[in-house]
Motif scaffolding. Sequence first.
Motif, short mmCIF file in Angstrom:
data_model
loop_
_atom_site.label_atom_id
_atom_site.label_comp_id
_atom_site.label_asym_id
_atom_site.label_seq_id
_atom_site.Cartn_x
_atom_site.Cartn_y
_atom_site.Cartn_z
N LEU A 65 -17.70 -6.09 10.59
CA LEU A 65 -17.51 -7.53 11.26
C LEU A 65 -17.94 -8.54 10.51
CD1 LEU A 65 -18.71 -6.30 14.80
CD2 LEU A 65 -16.55 -6.68 13.78
N GLU A 66 -18.92 -8.83 9.80
CA GLU A 66 -19.41 -9.71 8.82
C GLU A 66 -20.10 -9.46 7.56
OE1 GLU A 66 -23.79 -10.44 10.70
OE2 GLU A 66 -22.09 -11.24 11.94
N CYS B 7 -7.31 -9.45 3.34
CA CYS B 7 -6.82 -8.39 3.20
C CYS B 7 -5.57 -8.35 4.14
CB CYS B 7 -7.77 -6.96 3.18
SG CYS B 7 -6.84 -5.45 2.22
N ASP B 8 -5.10 -7.17 4.62
CA ASP B 8 -3.97 -7.08 5.58
C ASP B 8 -4.39 -6.91 7.07
OD1 ASP B 8 -5.07 -4.34 5.87
OD2 ASP B 8 -3.29 -3.54 4.79
N SER B 9 -5.71 -6.54 7.23
CA SER B 9 -6.17 -6.70 8.74
C SER B 9 -7.75 -6.07 8.73
CB SER B 9 -5.20 -5.33 9.57
OG SER B 9 -5.62 -4.09 9.09
N HIS C 269 -11.08 -3.74 1.98
CA HIS C 269 -11.04 -4.61 0.63
C HIS C 269 -11.84 -5.85 0.75
CE1 HIS C 269 -8.43 -1.44 -1.02
NE2 HIS C 269 -9.54 -0.75 -0.94
N GLY C 270 -11.27 -6.52 1.63
CA GLY C 270 -11.53 -7.88 2.17
C GLY C 270 -13.00 -8.30 1.87
N PHE D 298 -11.84 -13.71 6.01
CA PHE D 298 -10.85 -13.88 7.14
C PHE D 298 -10.59 -12.27 7.39
CE2 PHE D 298 -6.12 -14.76 7.76
CZ PHE D 298 -6.22 -14.60 9.24
N ARG D 299 -11.40 -11.58 8.26
CA ARG D 299 -11.35 -10.34 8.48
C ARG D 299 -10.02 -9.82 9.03
NH1 ARG D 299 -12.63 -6.88 12.86
NH2 ARG D 299 -13.46 -4.82 12.41
#
Length: 145
Positions: free
Chosen positions: A22-23, A89-91, A96-97, A115-116
């Motif tokens: 989440l963070e 990343c994508d979602s 990876h993000g 930007f999770r």
Amino acid sequence: MRLLPLLFFCLVPLLHAQEAPLEVKGAMTVNVLQARYLYERGAIFIDVRPTREWTWGHIHGALHLELLDRFQDLEQPHWPRQIPLVIYCDSDVCPHGAQAVRMAVGWGYRQVFYFREGYFAWQLQDFPQGKGLQGERLVLNLPDR
């Protein structure tokens, strides 16, 4: 044979993708509307997805620094550490993000936004998108390897 359906229902939860955290310590998690606000103010968006996914679509003007390839370029000293970076990343099921955000914070970047929700949330809002290999809003030039 009766065990097969029971085994299936017991294993299905294990097959689901693990959610991203989440963070990330040292960064601020932002939702899609906050990301759009940062976009409108000129923050650098960094997409860490593989090239194949990048070419299908990305945030208009985002810089493509695939996590397992060019993301390490951010460690170079010619990148100012005070620039706002929005990393995605994508979602929210892509870790990876979060991994990229941890790395950027570790390299001393002071304005890192996680930007999770990622590109899929951006796409659902029909916010500006690009396709292909180039990022259109790239402000800083990175040296080629």
